[in-house]
Scaffold this motif. Structure first.
Motif, short mmCIF file in Angstrom:
data_model
loop_
_atom_site.label_atom_id
_atom_site.label_comp_id
_atom_site.label_asym_id
_atom_site.label_seq_id
_atom_site.Cartn_x
_atom_site.Cartn_y
_atom_site.Cartn_z
N ALA A 176 0.84 -1.20 0.00
CA ALA A 176 0.00 0.00 0.00
C ALA A 176 0.88 1.25 0.00
O ALA A 176 2.02 1.25 0.47
CB ALA A 176 -0.90 0.00 1.22
N GLN A 177 0.32 2.32 -0.51
CA GLN A 177 1.04 3.58 -0.51
C GLN A 177 1.02 4.16 0.90
O GLN A 177 0.22 3.77 1.74
CB GLN A 177 0.38 4.56 -1.47
N ASP A 178 1.92 5.12 1.15
CA ASP A 178 1.92 5.79 2.44
C ASP A 178 0.64 6.58 2.59
O ASP A 178 0.27 7.38 1.73
CB ASP A 178 3.13 6.72 2.56
N TYR A 179 -0.04 6.36 3.70
CA TYR A 179 -1.30 7.05 3.95
C TYR A 179 -1.39 7.34 5.43
O TYR A 179 -1.00 6.51 6.22
CB TYR A 179 -2.47 6.16 3.53
N PRO A 180 -1.78 8.43 5.85
CA PRO A 180 -2.20 9.64 5.14
C PRO A 180 -1.01 10.52 4.82
O PRO A 180 0.04 10.43 5.46
CB PRO A 180 -3.14 10.32 6.13
N THR A 181 -1.16 11.36 3.83
CA THR A 181 -0.09 12.27 3.44
C THR A 181 -0.36 13.69 3.89
O THR A 181 0.50 14.54 3.77
CB THR A 181 0.09 12.26 1.92
N LYS A 182 -1.56 13.97 4.40
CA LYS A 182 -1.94 15.30 4.89
C LYS A 182 -2.44 15.18 6.32
O LYS A 182 -2.75 14.08 6.78
CB LYS A 182 -3.06 15.88 4.02
N PRO A 183 -2.53 16.31 7.03
CA PRO A 183 -3.09 16.25 8.39
C PRO A 183 -4.52 15.70 8.39
O PRO A 183 -5.28 15.91 7.45
CB PRO A 183 -3.07 17.71 8.84
N VAL A 184 -4.86 15.01 9.47
CA VAL A 184 -6.17 14.39 9.61
C VAL A 184 -7.04 15.28 10.50
O VAL A 184 -6.56 15.82 11.49
CB VAL A 184 -6.04 12.98 10.24
N THR A 185 -8.32 15.42 10.17
CA THR A 185 -9.25 16.19 10.97
C THR A 185 -10.23 15.24 11.64
O THR A 185 -10.90 14.45 10.98
CB THR A 185 -10.03 17.20 10.10
N GLN A 213 0.85 7.23 15.84
CA GLN A 213 0.77 6.02 15.02
C GLN A 213 0.83 6.34 13.52
O GLN A 213 1.47 5.62 12.76
CB GLN A 213 -0.52 5.26 15.32
N LEU A 214 0.16 7.41 13.10
CA LEU A 214 0.09 7.74 11.67
C LEU A 214 1.26 8.57 11.18
O LEU A 214 1.53 8.60 9.99
CB LEU A 214 -1.22 8.50 11.38
N GLY A 215 1.91 9.27 12.09
CA GLY A 215 3.02 10.14 11.68
C GLY A 215 2.54 11.44 11.06
O GLY A 215 3.31 12.13 10.40
N GLN A 216 1.27 11.79 11.25
CA GLN A 216 0.69 13.02 10.75
C GLN A 216 -0.07 13.68 11.89
O GLN A 216 -0.61 13.00 12.76
CB GLN A 216 -0.29 12.75 9.59
N PRO A 217 -0.15 15.02 11.90
CA PRO A 217 -0.94 15.67 12.95
C PRO A 217 -2.43 15.38 12.80
O PRO A 217 -2.94 15.25 11.69
CB PRO A 217 -0.65 17.16 12.74
N VAL A 218 -3.11 15.25 13.94
CA VAL A 218 -4.55 15.03 13.96
C VAL A 218 -5.19 16.22 14.66
O VAL A 218 -4.94 16.47 15.83
CB VAL A 218 -4.91 13.71 14.69
N ASN A 219 -5.99 16.98 13.92
CA ASN A 219 -6.66 18.16 14.45
C ASN A 219 -8.04 17.78 14.95
O ASN A 219 -8.82 17.15 14.23
CB ASN A 219 -6.78 19.24 13.37
N VAL A 220 -8.37 18.22 16.16
CA VAL A 220 -9.69 17.96 16.74
C VAL A 220 -10.54 19.20 16.53
O VAL A 220 -10.17 20.29 16.94
CB VAL A 220 -9.60 17.62 18.24
N VAL A 221 -11.69 19.04 15.87
CA VAL A 221 -12.61 20.14 15.61
C VAL A 221 -13.93 19.82 16.30
O VAL A 221 -14.55 18.80 16.02
CB VAL A 221 -12.83 20.33 14.09
N ASN A 222 -14.34 20.69 17.22
CA ASN A 222 -15.59 20.51 17.94
C ASN A 222 -16.71 21.22 17.19
O ASN A 222 -16.61 22.41 16.91
CB ASN A 222 -15.47 21.06 19.36
N LYS A 223 -17.76 20.48 16.88
CA LYS A 223 -18.95 21.04 16.22
C LYS A 223 -20.17 20.56 16.99
O LYS A 223 -20.71 19.49 16.69
CB LYS A 223 -19.03 20.60 14.76
#
Length: 85
Positions: A30-39, A64-74
């Protein structure tokens, strides 16, 4: 007898295809995933227990993912669709 021979040949061809896919892991990788920050969307307001758990989970996911994970409260966003934004 002809049907048995055809099934045997098809079975051998299928097993050969599966074995060759297992021997070529570089092509099947598989390709590297994710390549952008996760929301991460949280359907409750900030500061509550749900927000604290989501931020803890986001910290573990980021490691675990090696990408930032942004928490958005709605608040009130229980059902979200891609067109909701």
């Amino acid at each position: 007898m002809n049907c048995f021979e055809r099934r045997t040949i098809l079975g051998l061809a299928a097993s050969l295809a599966i074995a060759s896919a297992g021997l070529l892991p570089d092509l099947a990788a598989a390709q590297d995933y994710p390549t952008k920050p996760v929301t991460m969307l949280v359907g409750y307001g900030a500061g509550g227990q749900t927000d604290l758990v989501a931020r803890g989970a986001a910290r573990v996911l980021a490691e675990q993912l090696g990408q930032p994970v942004n928490v958005v409260n709605k608040p009130g966003a229980a059902v979200l669709s891609p067109r909701a934004n």
